[in-house]
Design an enzyme around this catalytic site. Sequence first.
Site, PDB file in Angstrom:
ATOM      1  N   SER A   1       7.647  53.493  20.234  1.00 18.40           N
ATOM      2  CA  SER A   1       8.374  52.239  20.014  1.00 18.40           C
ATOM      3  C   SER A   1       7.813  51.036  20.764  1.00 18.40           C
ATOM      4  O   SER A   1       8.268  49.908  20.537  1.00 18.40           O
ATOM      5  CB  SER A   1       9.851  52.421  20.371  1.00 18.40           C
ATOM      6  OG  SER A   1      10.488  53.176  19.367  1.00 18.40           O
TER       7      SER A   1
ATOM      8  N   GLY B   1       8.042  53.558  24.832  1.00 22.92           N
ATOM      9  CA  GLY B   1       8.166  54.212  23.537  1.00 22.92           C
ATOM     10  C   GLY B   1       7.825  55.679  23.624  1.00 22.92           C
ATOM     11  O   GLY B   1       6.997  56.092  24.445  1.00 22.92           O
TER      12      GLY B   1
END
Length: 373
Positions: free
Chosen positions: A66, A312
């Site tokens: 992410s 992420g």
Amino acid sequence: MSITVSDQGQDRPELQHAIEEIAESGFVGVQLRVNDEQGEWVGSAGARELGQSAKPLTDAHFRTGSTTKNFVATTVLMLVAEGRIGLDAPVDDYLPEFGLDRRITVRMLLQHTSGIFNHTGELYEDGTIVLGVPWQGKEWVDNRFRTYLPEELVRLSLSKPARFAPGTGWSYANTNYVLARLVIEKVTGRSFAEELRRLILGPLGMTGTVAPGTSSQIPEPHNHSYYRYEDAGQEKTVDITRHNPSWVSAGGDMISTTQDLHTYFSALMGGKLLPAGLLAEMRTPETTVGYGLGVFAQDLGPGRGTVFHHNGATIGSAALMYSTPDGSKTLTAGLTYVGDVDLSIASAFQTAQQRFVDEVFCDGHTGPAHPMD
């Protein structure tokens, strides 16, 4: 030990100790880069490959999960600065083919306030799980080279009820960023990868960062990622360093290095990519978890200020990317591990985030915990 130090040649045993402890907590390998007033420190711990003795490379490419979202948000905001996208314009103006609720704006995509169902699945407050595109277990392993089109992911999301009316709540959804990518491509007539090169990678001289689209390849050199799953009652572990990341698309498909993440985030936070007004908007958090436009703001506690980040995690690989508000101190890391259906690495990943922040930004003292990205 795999350690590289700056010209000052400083020894940072506390950082090496931290990455060794984190590697032992359940990761295959950890590579860390710190840039601060003491110069640059780079080190690694664990293994490059499962069951092997070679240390992880410190210049290795890895899947950033992410952290991708911050790159997408910056690209959108740079196009806002060029006058090509309206931050508060309805997304439907750019992508009328989906019949989106006209109340959903570009800003809501970047801030996760659109209410759109997450195409990788949702966990509701009452514990109900609603599945989306397959990304776990034998089903994912068997289909890990399958291509999903971004439009396919959006239509899957739109086939499910919205979580809330646009702008009335906050819910992290990869689909918001799939839509943001499609907006970028619609207004420019070019792929996200091309716009990323034009706006960010080229100007900053970043050579280790890739927006892979549907490609399963990862540039050399790289450390290795794994996945553990059950097949006919037998537990199997497979190397999934190569796989097609189109199932998550712009929600988390990019590949980078700790050097490139440092170069990028230091430039972004230092005001070299966005006009001051748009950078301020990016860094203004909503009140639920402190999410701005593609970035988290984390208060380190009394007297310690704020750091900005977007970490992420994806299957078998994770990234950390932190900076002080002026870009002068950064922490970037790549972690590889054995993923599984139970997401058993999640707790260790959360601990790793906090440990690194404590060591680099809080002088070894524990600050407030922060939710996993």
